[in-house]
Design a protein around this motif. Structure first.
Motif, PDB file in Angstrom:
ATOM      1  N   GLU A 171     -29.304  -1.676  14.158  1.00 46.94           N
ATOM      2  CA  GLU A 171     -30.600  -1.344  14.751  1.00 46.94           C
ATOM      3  C   GLU A 171     -30.732   0.160  14.980  1.00 46.94           C
ATOM      4  N   SER A 172     -29.670   0.732  15.509  1.00 49.30           N
ATOM      5  CA  SER A 172     -29.678   2.147  15.839  1.00 49.30           C
ATOM      6  C   SER A 172     -29.925   3.009  14.605  1.00 49.30           C
ATOM      7  N   ALA A 173     -29.155   2.749  13.560  1.00 43.07           N
ATOM      8  CA  ALA A 173     -29.295   3.530  12.325  1.00 43.07           C
ATOM      9  C   ALA A 173     -30.680   3.348  11.722  1.00 43.07           C
ATOM     10  N   SER A 174     -31.134   2.096  11.665  1.00 41.08           N
ATOM     11  CA  SER A 174     -32.449   1.811  11.085  1.00 41.08           C
ATOM     12  C   SER A 174     -33.548   2.519  11.854  1.00 41.08           C
ATOM     13  N   TYR A 175     -33.465   2.393  13.166  1.00 39.82           N
ATOM     14  CA  TYR A 175     -34.491   3.016  14.000  1.00 39.82           C
ATOM     15  C   TYR A 175     -34.497   4.527  13.825  1.00 39.82           C
ATOM     16  N   TYR A 176     -33.316   5.105  13.849  1.00 43.06           N
ATOM     17  CA  TYR A 176     -33.211   6.551  13.759  1.00 43.06           C
ATOM     18  C   TYR A 176     -33.756   7.076  12.430  1.00 43.06           C
ATOM     19  N   VAL A 177     -33.339   6.461  11.354  1.00 42.62           N
ATOM     20  CA  VAL A 177     -33.789   6.897  10.022  1.00 42.62           C
ATOM     21  C   VAL A 177     -35.294   6.711   9.887  1.00 42.62           C
ATOM     22  N   THR A 178     -35.777   5.545  10.317  1.00 39.81           N
ATOM     23  CA  THR A 178     -37.210   5.278  10.208  1.00 39.81           C
ATOM     24  C   THR A 178     -38.037   6.282  11.011  1.00 39.81           C
ATOM     25  N   SER A 179     -37.557   6.594  12.206  1.00 42.22           N
ATOM     26  CA  SER A 179     -38.274   7.562  13.038  1.00 42.22           C
ATOM     27  C   SER A 179     -38.391   8.909  12.351  1.00 42.22           C
TER      28      SER A 179
END
Lengths: 221, 221
Positions: free
Chosen positions: B93-101
């Motif tokens: 979740e963390s990686a996905s959220y960060y990259v998407t942001s």
DNA sequence: TACATTTTTTATTATATATAAAATTTGTCT
DNA sequence: AGACAAATTTTATATATAATAAAAAATGTA
């Protein structure tokens, strides 16, 4: 009618001398580019350092862009040798050997490799991922040669896609190389940075035994 | 003796208009830099595109180097916002959220971010690893904010040194960003590349359950 | 519409890459 | 040693870019 002579009497000697002069100046160019960066180094500065006039530089090397092209061509040639290194199945040995080999190669001619990689950045040769004989695809293939025996010998489990693993192994080198080429880290730091990154990549799919050894190795860097 | 007037009558309006003109031309500059590269874009070209003369550009922006400095300052400011994002313990979740942001932020003002990162490369701000408030150290701290809760929640095991893990998480971004900034990949490819690399980094120390989920996620990219 | 000031432009300078043509050097042969 | 033909270097010059100073034009207000 006068007899037509295509070449001067002493042309062989002349060409040999020219080659020597050219080489001497080329080495100064490499030094200057490594020191200041490709864009920042100037033809007139090179001429002055070499004790000749600027047109002499152009006469010997052509355009500034041609100097970049020559550096890149020499680099590609030099890298072909590394390309054919024998695969080692153990990931730790493999990574260590690979990084050490490259470092010792760079250490020998640091000015050349740094200036050549700068020139390569300008042309973008290493970024081409499409053409069949691209440096990218060749590098991926080498990384694959490391991963396959590691899988066969059970050092790697095969839970992570081979393609992803090889891609990561390749990317490890790029960022460290960049940092070294542009003067932010030295070769020893480059060694540690790339080795660390390669071991980390292997660790993602390592067998418990291998994972433990990688973990230990990482602590020792 | 004449009365001294420090400012012209309509100076407030003048300054406001100047700001508008300046902004219009600055946007053209960003577009041109993103398109051709910082060194390749020229003041005269910018002047022509903007329909003014070159001294006007200098009048509004100073030296070419000042344009780079301004882009970098604006970039640093803009990145401060991202710096304060709330940590998520689950690595995927963390990686996905960060990259998407980050991607969505870049997508909004692609010309600005690409030209600003190019400018930053020239100044070398992001390469400074020594000074206390360096971008490098700030980035490492953010990565640490991601790793710590993941360790606490048991997604990560703690077998791999936290420092190494955070360093890898940071490096992931750099190479992908480079490829995007210099036009070798687009933002969607950037997304996949960075996400893949971040997940791989987490996987090195992931619990079996988490490792399996990362492995599945990687297959879906 | 007058005006004080800001803004833009014209004119100019400095620096870098690059080339053409003139002057010099080179290596060989007599 | 000296003449010679070709190669090489240099002087002179063209072009492009960044940058600045001074002159000309535009702007917003009273």
């Amino acid at each position: 009618m006068k007899p037509v002579r295509v070449k001067a009497h002493g042309n062989v000697t002349r060409q040999a001398n020219k080659k020597l002069r050219r080489e001497r100046i080329f080495n100064i160019a490499k030094k200057l580019i490594a020191l200041k960066g490709f864009d920042e180094f100037t033809i007139s500065e090179l001429a002055e350092e070499a004790g000749v006039s600027t047109p002499t530089i152009h006469n010997l090397f052509g355009k500034k862009e041609d100097i970049a092209d020559e550096l890149v061509a020499e680099l590609i040639l030099s890298l072909q040798k590394v390309m054919s290194f024998k695969p080692i199945s153990d990931p730790i040995e493999s990574a260590s050997y690979y990084v050490t080999s490259i470092i010792s190669m760079y250490k020998d001619k640091e000015n050349f490799y740094r200036s050549a990689y700068m020139a390569a950045d300008k042309t973008g040769v290493f970024e081409d991922r499409e053409s069949v004989d691209s440096f990218y695809k060749q590098s991926i293939k080498i990384a694959e040669h490391c991963v396959i025996p590691a899988l066969e010998q059970g050092f790697l489990l095969g839970n992570i896609d081979k393609k992803i693993l090889t891609r990561q192994l390749y990317q490890c080198h790029r960022i460290g190389r960049q940092d070294w080429v542009y003067g932010y880290i030295n070769l020893d730091q480059y060694h540690d940075q790339v080795l660390e990154a390669m071991l980390m990549a292997y660790a993602t799919d390592a067998s418990p035994e291998c994972h433990q050894r990688i973990s230990d190795k990482l602590k020792s860097i």
